[in-house]
Design an enzyme around this catalytic site. Structure first.
Site, PDB file in Angstrom:
ATOM      1  N   THR A 194      66.967  15.394  92.071  1.00  0.00           N
ATOM      2  CA  THR A 194      66.942  14.738  90.764  1.00  0.00           C
ATOM      3  C   THR A 194      68.309  14.813  90.094  1.00  0.00           C
ATOM      4  OG1 THR A 194      64.631  15.346  90.523  1.00  0.00           O
ATOM      5  CG2 THR A 194      65.786  14.718  88.512  1.00  0.00           C
ATOM      6  N   HIS A 196      70.357  12.097  91.421  1.00  0.00           N
ATOM      7  CA  HIS A 196      70.027  10.805  90.818  1.00  0.00           C
ATOM      8  C   HIS A 196      70.694  10.666  89.454  1.00  0.00           C
ATOM      9  CE1 HIS A 196      67.207   9.429  93.811  1.00  0.00           C
ATOM     10  NE2 HIS A 196      66.549  10.579  93.776  1.00  0.00           N
ATOM     11  N   GLU A 218      66.791  24.492  88.355  1.00  0.00           N
ATOM     12  CA  GLU A 218      66.487  25.474  89.401  1.00  0.00           C
ATOM     13  C   GLU A 218      67.424  26.649  89.187  1.00  0.00           C
ATOM     14  OE1 GLU A 218      66.946  23.579  93.226  1.00  0.00           O
ATOM     15  OE2 GLU A 218      65.514  21.997  92.773  1.00  0.00           O
ATOM     16  N   CYS A 257      52.584  20.519  76.386  1.00  0.00           N
ATOM     17  CA  CYS A 257      52.339  20.420  74.936  1.00  0.00           C
ATOM     18  C   CYS A 257      51.315  21.432  74.456  1.00  0.00           C
ATOM     19  CB  CYS A 257      51.906  19.008  74.561  1.00  0.00           C
ATOM     20  SG  CYS A 257      50.187  18.600  74.951  1.00  0.00           S
ATOM     21  N   CYS A 289      50.520  17.669  82.227  1.00  0.00           N
ATOM     22  CA  CYS A 289      50.510  17.318  80.795  1.00  0.00           C
ATOM     23  C   CYS A 289      51.302  16.019  80.597  1.00  0.00           C
ATOM     24  CB  CYS A 289      51.185  18.446  80.013  1.00  0.00           C
ATOM     25  SG  CYS A 289      51.616  18.024  78.313  1.00  0.00           S
ATOM     26  N   ILE A 332      62.233  20.394 100.431  1.00  0.00           N
ATOM     27  CA  ILE A 332      60.840  20.771 100.140  1.00  0.00           C
ATOM     28  C   ILE A 332      59.976  20.639 101.390  1.00  0.00           C
ATOM     29  CG2 ILE A 332      58.832  20.311  98.684  1.00  0.00           C
ATOM     30  CD1 ILE A 332      60.758  19.360  96.508  1.00  0.00           C
ATOM     31  N   ARG A 372      68.360  17.478 110.231  1.00  0.00           N
ATOM     32  CA  ARG A 372      67.162  17.998 109.576  1.00  0.00           C
ATOM     33  C   ARG A 372      66.068  18.340 110.596  1.00  0.00           C
ATOM     34  NH1 ARG A 372      66.436  14.928 103.791  1.00  0.00           N
ATOM     35  NH2 ARG A 372      68.512  15.470 103.017  1.00  0.00           N
ATOM     36  N   GLY A 421      56.183  13.285  97.949  1.00  0.00           N
ATOM     37  CA  GLY A 421      57.333  12.382  97.949  1.00  0.00           C
ATOM     38  C   GLY A 421      57.065  11.153  97.088  1.00  0.00           C
ATOM     39  N   ILE A 433      50.502  15.256  94.145  1.00  0.00           N
ATOM     40  CA  ILE A 433      51.022  16.596  93.824  1.00  0.00           C
ATOM     41  C   ILE A 433      52.255  16.432  92.947  1.00  0.00           C
ATOM     42  CG2 ILE A 433      51.933  18.764  94.731  1.00  0.00           C
ATOM     43  CD1 ILE A 433      49.149  18.373  95.722  1.00  0.00           C
TER      44      ILE A 433
END
Lengths: 351, 351, 351, 351
Positions: free
Chosen positions: B44, B47, B68, B97, B111, B179, B204, B267, B291
């Site tokens: 993220t 991005h 993180e 919240c 939430c 992940i 990978r 993903g 998830i």
């Protein structure tokens, strides 16, 4: 095929067993006949040998004992299509009725009409044994015969451990007989964090360590709940696996269980057990599970998957190997309190 | 305490980040201030660096990135009693919240009013970060700092793996970014049997093997579902962990899933995905789970228990370690497709 | 606002309560102040009035009683944004710590550090009561005040009934005090098939019938397990909801439970209870659940949804309505064994 | 017994059915022969009548149709002991293999080797039908024949509704054919709060209201997700029961589902459906379940319990009653879009 075979049988309502020449089991259209490769002796077999009160009420001699085994299919009944001669197999020896409420809701393992092969009808301490095809479990050749011979008690352990969440959980095993020891290995293989074990017998405490227990406690020498609370920041364990049937171990187990924890009870107490329900169950919001047998057949699928993948090391459990003819030696050793499993071979010892 | 500090910030609506002198975060009565010991860079963050469409819609500069991390509490607000200066901590950076339907039924991780620290407000790529006390997770000193820095993505992996039964299950991980790789290790630690992994990137695939995958497949070179069905007696896998967001991987994953299996999707596809619902979900009686994030705080409890007990070896994941000042190098390496985690230190490198 | 108010308080370590002029509760930044519209008297209040052993150990006078109530928000603390003056509310009066293991894994209702408003600190038998904002539950205006006043015990009932499968299940409720009676209505509303109820008090048996029980049994006059087994084809009930705390009722309940059934225990025995664990739990494969309080806040969401949808008729439960000043009358009636709920109004009776 | 009987059969690979004189079914040792009292026509029967693409691939003429029925046992095979002539029964017509992975883990309803009586072999649109004893479900005489004839689709509805939590839940049923309509009644009987239903056909919307739906929406005239979000405080529904198989209804259903909700899909789309997985499943943390058939035999136990207890009023569903000979009339009416169930009697109409 010969018409008689060797079998270890209870011939009369008295202590002891005897090696007999028995008829080869007749099988019906939905049954199979299995040549027995390896068997193992259960605590229940010891009770029947000793002819205790439970045995006197349950056993109807003459009957061939033996419900822990593996073998190779010799012959299949006319309606059996999914199995064939030569298949390497074990079997669930609890034969359920198929039509009671429990059988209809996926709980065949607690069918109230269950008949157990090796208890209520002729079992596997023999050259051959007859079994309904639906109860046969085919085994991957990667699973060694000695493991195939102890799937019945391993199934008890797997059923107990996997009756709830286990990954990342702290666990207390109370009682380190064979099933307690197996439970330690299963819990570790399935991601439990700290595994505590309590056991008064020193030899069994040593085995508990070899099976992977992190903290092994002698409850005769130490306040087990206090020790466990001390090592869990006063929280207690997430999971209690009760394997002893001992009232004091059960009570201590509940004291060591955290609020919100799970207590899975497999050991059989021989008397009523007074429980502090308010403090140990109700205010704790605990979940208590009675565990009997093995789920038919979820537990078999789980345990054979774990074994095939090499996730369970049960080597410390295996003790002596004897021929069926040497049964007296084997039973005597086990009555001495030895915790491991003795393998007994009705068709001769493997190389 | 100094009134300014180093922080890695998005200063304007454009590509790039810059190292700034920022004010020390002010904390309210229910917050704590944490001195950051180690951080890790998330996809993220890449991005946001690159200023893609999602970032343009979500990010309101100026803002300090970073979600993180681990650190040590510097100061606590007036209403905070359960934490104190010097505590070694990480934190859930999704701030829920507390009063919506989801928060009220134990699903705070979804939430709809969530604010993310390091995305929607100033984060941990800085010397200090302010966080609500309720979001702080105290860490056992047995957990190394480098593990403490990656608990956010590890939590994604643990949440996904443990969203259903895993012990004794066959598993397919589609996509071996960080992940996905962590999920392999978590699944093995929690008793899965065969773990399959698919990934087009050769580097990978090598990492997947090092993390414990049993069968690693290049779906660009091989028919992955056919291979998996072939190795599971045509049954398919029990569990699909979808980590790629790639439509073709998702579709292949469903083809490789057994009837009755579980598909847990983490993903994020960037477009609508056409699914063969009849054959892949309905007739299969499959369960598909979306998830997101980590369960607050069940996942944190599970993952820290696994780490403390030494059940997870994540060493293959760790790549370079850099000072905050070297952020450009770090972001460039990651943009090149490197799968591991780069650790970044705002308060100087550890010895 | 006046600085004092009427409150029903335990002023000293002795039997009885007294109506006092007390200070208006001071609230912190995360609390709210509620003007109490209607309250209800709990069995626990009777114990405290009577000053039994439990009360002597737990209660620290002076303290205002009252934990079953509804009201209207009068004022909110400085950090509270999701609530406002004029909101119609009730509240979970168990205040959890937020940082223990149980609070972290979604089991706040069994937080070992719980404080109960109306027991451990000043409660709702007063014109005004102060409560943490997180514990407030906003009520739909469609829910009548008299229902709003009994959400605490109704939550016990809903928590117990919905702690497992209920649709299509046969149910046994042992003990028909207010929570037992509510459980009958909840079970029927949620699709249970036959509901059995046992109760020795004739008046309460009549109320059990009015609440919807299909078969009501006097266990002092009839062998309850035999009757229930007779009416369930010898299977037993799927679900036992134990509401009495009576050892004999608990034992009979287990005898009437089917193999594979669920026993949810809410009633508090005052002594240890000897259980036939082998036959009633282990061989049965039963699940026993300790039930305490209400899930925070799943139970509140479930019960207010059922009420708002008009699925629960609790009218038979409501007895007299009195002003706070008439508390002696109310406590006397309840001590006589009356099963319904008496409503008590600290701010005057509604029209 | 006569050696031939009336049967409604597909005789060749073409549109239509014909009434034939067929041989009485031969039964094996584990089968029973049932005299059919009442049957009902399924949408699948319409497809086979019309000889659509699916039928052409699946059906091997000649075959007798019919899988929704009840009857009385005429004769049992030699190995059958739990059933006897004269028993009032229905049956699960999906015959599972018993030895695949799914059959072994308690998921027989998704056995990949299933054979369906009335599709793959001769069914119940005949005077007599042969069925494995294990598939027979004995019915309480309190259950009327017309209900006994529709247990197959009612089982679909019960399986879908009870595949997750339902008490106190808001529900959306998309598509009000017979199974959708039954689902409304089942959801209400099991404690759901508000039930929304969407359906474009006006007649079916009227039936949805009569079955108990609280809010009935015409999605062709109104923005269904917006309406539902408006009536649920922007939260969305807890449960989506997808009964239409229509891609647009599926997509709208997901938009109306709350974060954390359950989507249970039973309707069969005839093409791939593009899903917004990120927003509708992943970020929502939704659970999507494929639903097929009925759980064997949990669903049967649940639905017969609900029926015996009188919890389900399905009267609005019943349409005309015809003799088997009038099949053309019946099929024509159903092809016109009539939503109810037509009962067809192979052994003459009841009084």
């Amino acid at each position: 095929m010969a018409s008689t075979m060797k079998a270890l049988r209870k011939m009369q309502a008295a202590r002891g067993l005897s090696l007999e020449a028995a008829g080869v089991p007749a099988i019906g259209p939905t049954d199979v006949l299995v040549r027995v490769k390896a068997t193992s002796i259960c605590g229940t077999d010891l009770h029947i040998y000793g002819w205790d009160r439970w045995s006197q009420a349950r056993i109807k001699p003459p009957v061939t004992l033996g419900h822990e085994f593996c073998g190779v299919i010799e012959k299949v009944g006319g309606e059996v299509s999914a199995l064939k001669s030569g298949d390497f197999v074990s079997a669930e020896m609890h034969v359920n009725c198929g039509h009671c409420h429990q059988c209809r809701v996926g709980e065949a393992h607690i069918c109230p009409n269950v008949k157990i092969i090796g208890i209520d009808q002729d079992g596997a301490f023999a050259e051959l044994v007859g079994i309904p095809a639906s109860n046969i479990v085919r085994l991957d050749p990667a699973i060694p015969e000695r493991y195939g011979a102890i799937l019945d008690p391993l199934g008890n352990a797997v059923h107990t451990v996997l009756a709830g969440e286990i990954a990342g959980q702290t666990v207390l095993v109370t009682g380190c007989g064979p099933i307690g020891l197996m439970s330690i290995a299963v819990a570790k293989a399935c991601g439990s964090s700290t595994v505590f074990a309590t056991e008064t017998n020193e030899h069994r405490r040593g085995m508990a360590r070899r099976m992977g227990a992190d903290v092994v406690i002698n409850p005769a020498a130490e306040d087990a709940p206090r020790r466990i609370l001390g090592e869990t920041a006063s929280t207690g364990v997430d999971v209690l696996l009760e394997m002893s049937g001992n009232p004091s171990a059960i009570q201590q187990g509940f004291k060591a269980l955290r609020a919100g924890g799970r207590a899975s009870l497999l050991g059989n107490p021989t008397e009523n057990v007074p429980l502090d329900l308010v403090n140990d169950v109700i205010f704790k919001g605990a979940t208590v599970q009675g565990i009997y047998g093995r789920r038919m057949y979820e537990t078999w699928v789980q345990m054979t998957a774990l074994l095939k993948a090499g996730r369970l090391n049960l080597e410390p459990l295996f003790g002596e190997r004897v021929k069926l003819e040497q049964f007296e030696d084997a039973f005597q050793k086990l009555q001495g309190g030895m915790a491991g499993k003795i393998l007994m071979y009705p068709n001769g010892m493997p190389q």
